[in-house]
Design a protein around this motif. Structure first.
Motif, PDB file in Angstrom:
ATOM      1  N   GLY A 120       3.424 -53.120   7.974  1.00  0.00           N
ATOM      2  CA  GLY A 120       2.154 -54.021   8.307  1.00  0.00           C
ATOM      3  C   GLY A 120       1.418 -52.595   8.576  1.00  0.00           C
ATOM      4  N   HIS A 121       1.683 -51.751   9.026  1.00  0.00           N
ATOM      5  CA  HIS A 121       0.689 -49.913   8.838  1.00  0.00           C
ATOM      6  C   HIS A 121       0.785 -49.655   8.070  1.00  0.00           C
ATOM      7  N   SER A 122       1.036 -49.577   6.526  1.00  0.00           N
ATOM      8  CA  SER A 122       0.021 -49.284   5.560  1.00  0.00           C
ATOM      9  C   SER A 122      -0.775 -50.648   5.488  1.00  0.00           C
ATOM     10  N   HIS A 123      -0.308 -51.690   5.560  1.00  0.00           N
ATOM     11  CA  HIS A 123      -2.124 -52.997   5.520  1.00  0.00           C
ATOM     12  C   HIS A 123      -2.765 -52.362   5.907  1.00  0.00           C
TER      13      HIS A 123
ATOM     14  N   GLY B  79       0.825 -62.417  10.112  1.00  0.00           N
ATOM     15  CA  GLY B  79       1.171 -62.109  10.533  1.00  0.00           C
ATOM     16  C   GLY B  79      -0.091 -60.731  10.888  1.00  0.00           C
ATOM     17  N   LEU B  80      -1.250 -60.539  10.000  1.00  0.00           N
ATOM     18  CA  LEU B  80      -1.926 -58.924   9.322  1.00  0.00           C
ATOM     19  C   LEU B  80      -2.374 -59.433  10.488  1.00  0.00           C
ATOM     20  N   ASP B  81      -3.267 -60.932  10.779  1.00  0.00           N
ATOM     21  CA  ASP B  81      -4.307 -60.985  11.317  1.00  0.00           C
ATOM     22  C   ASP B  81      -4.339 -60.454  13.033  1.00  0.00           C
ATOM     23  N   LEU B  82      -3.172 -60.676  13.477  1.00  0.00           N
ATOM     24  CA  LEU B  82      -2.912 -60.520  14.953  1.00  0.00           C
ATOM     25  C   LEU B  82      -2.519 -58.676  14.716  1.00  0.00           C
ATOM     26  N   ASP B  83      -1.972 -58.168  13.655  1.00  0.00           N
ATOM     27  CA  ASP B  83      -1.890 -56.915  13.657  1.00  0.00           C
ATOM     28  C   ASP B  83      -3.042 -56.262  13.931  1.00  0.00           C
ATOM     29  N   MET B  84      -4.676 -56.767  13.298  1.00  0.00           N
ATOM     30  CA  MET B  84      -5.482 -56.294  13.139  1.00  0.00           C
ATOM     31  C   MET B  84      -6.553 -56.150  14.559  1.00  0.00           C
TER      32      MET B  84
END
Lengths: 183, 183, 183
Positions: A120-123, B79-84
């Protein structure tokens, strides 16, 4: 081929293009980083591709078809690598205490298909700090890079081997030159 | 037309170009996000534009003429949307406690002209996390995207409908092909 | 020439290009920021370059050959400048208490060669917040910029004068047009 402390750049293939194409070279590069994170300097290989193409005026386009690494143009300097690591740890931390939804929401089956460790951190780092593509001018037969500029791949999800597409676009298409010459 | 949970992409018009232009398609896309923030996947529509153009070698250029949204290339994943969202809240917070000069310094009259809600954080997020334009290679008649790559519009100031310009540049101009064919 | 509160943009030279080149103008711009940090609006000068070129359809490419400044497309607004300063202070702080490896690891001899004040934060800010290059569409003879968009140089290591390369690419090459006209 260039090897810089556990990294490697190779031209692995060249696409065949029609003779009158304004794209005169299309080369696939394999770029390997042996650590979890790392920076590979592509500048030497890219300069060679431009020089070998014999292109006087045009541009070099580089495309990175990946989502956890990307392209950077900056000074090649070990100190800067450390500094960017610190900046990115502030923006998108990577620690056992910090969990990303991208990693948490995956089922074991999805993990198997994707073949992924937690990244996740890499993205997030690739999105904030890198470019998926770059166009660099070619003037008087050479890449127009500033004195301190290097073109680099920044890997945030290694060790991996990545493929880049590098294409030389000429502003003086061969057929145009040809028909002028035959006149 | 593609609809993904409250978002929508449409080709709204196509510009007429001279027959010998190396730009063979110029299409305006309308992209709607119905929430305050959201990500719209443009990949399907862009692939269709490239396929319909019949272009074998060249590139697709996408331009986003806005200042509080932008283009992103990464994996399409909830998931990436939440992370960003979390990463961007760290970089450019959006809360009633955090005030941006962009919002504070506006007079009521300026607000009326600009028709804006508070969006200082939206400008900052667009600058740090997105690209105003992208060039993606076309090879063997298709967009050269990596296996996990999607091309997305990231909206930080919705709900709004945005206009994007997508243009297909061929490396094999029609007139050159034409003169070859007539020989 | 444009002067905006201690900043300045000038076209300092134009490269000579072959008459059948699809690059029709190649101009070097000198951009000066008189403070340590600052934003210079290039939009007026770039619009003039496009208009003077007489190009109906194509694109403008701008390249910044530096590592501690870069290009930004956003709204031109003093409030936003303050906001971005705050965002970037959070990401890559600049204070006597914060030390960058890029600055610490330099020997006095290296400092002399590079002629640099401490600028670790400037490199980090340029990487996260700017683009080294931009392609902007030209449609119907004008730059296709959104209503609120300005093209700016963001300087993080001033006072300095920087050189940018701005090139106009036409989609309707002169020789093609010429041969059509003579038919």
């Amino acid at each position: 081929m260039t090897t810089v402390s556990g990294t490697r750049v190779d031209v692995i293939s060249r696409d065949v293009l029609p003779p009158h194409s304004s794209i005169v070279v299309s080369a696939r590069l394999a770029v390997t980083v042996e650590g979890a994170e790392g920076v590979v300097d592509l500048t030497g290989e890219l300069r060679r591709i431009v020089a070998d193409s014999g292109t006087a005026e045009g541009s070099l386009h580089i495309y990175c078809g990946h989502t956890t690494c990307g392209l950077v143009v900056n000074e090649r300097d070990g100190g800067l690598d450390l500094d960017m690591g610190e900046v990115l740890e502030r923006i998108a931390p990577h620690s056992s205490k910090h969990h990303y939804a991208h990693d948490k929401l995956r089922t074991p089956a999805e993990r198997l298909v994707h073949g992924e460790r937690d990244n996740g951190h890499s993205h997030a780092r690739a999105m904030v700090a890198t470019h998926p593509e770059l166009s660099i001018p070619i003037t008087s037969g050479a890449l127009y890079l500033g004195r301190w500029q290097a073109v680099m791949l920044a890997e945030f999800d290694g060790p991996r081997t990545r493929e880049l597409l590098a294409r030389v676009h000429t502003a003086l298409p061969p057929t145009t030159t040809g028909s002028t010459a035959s006149a």
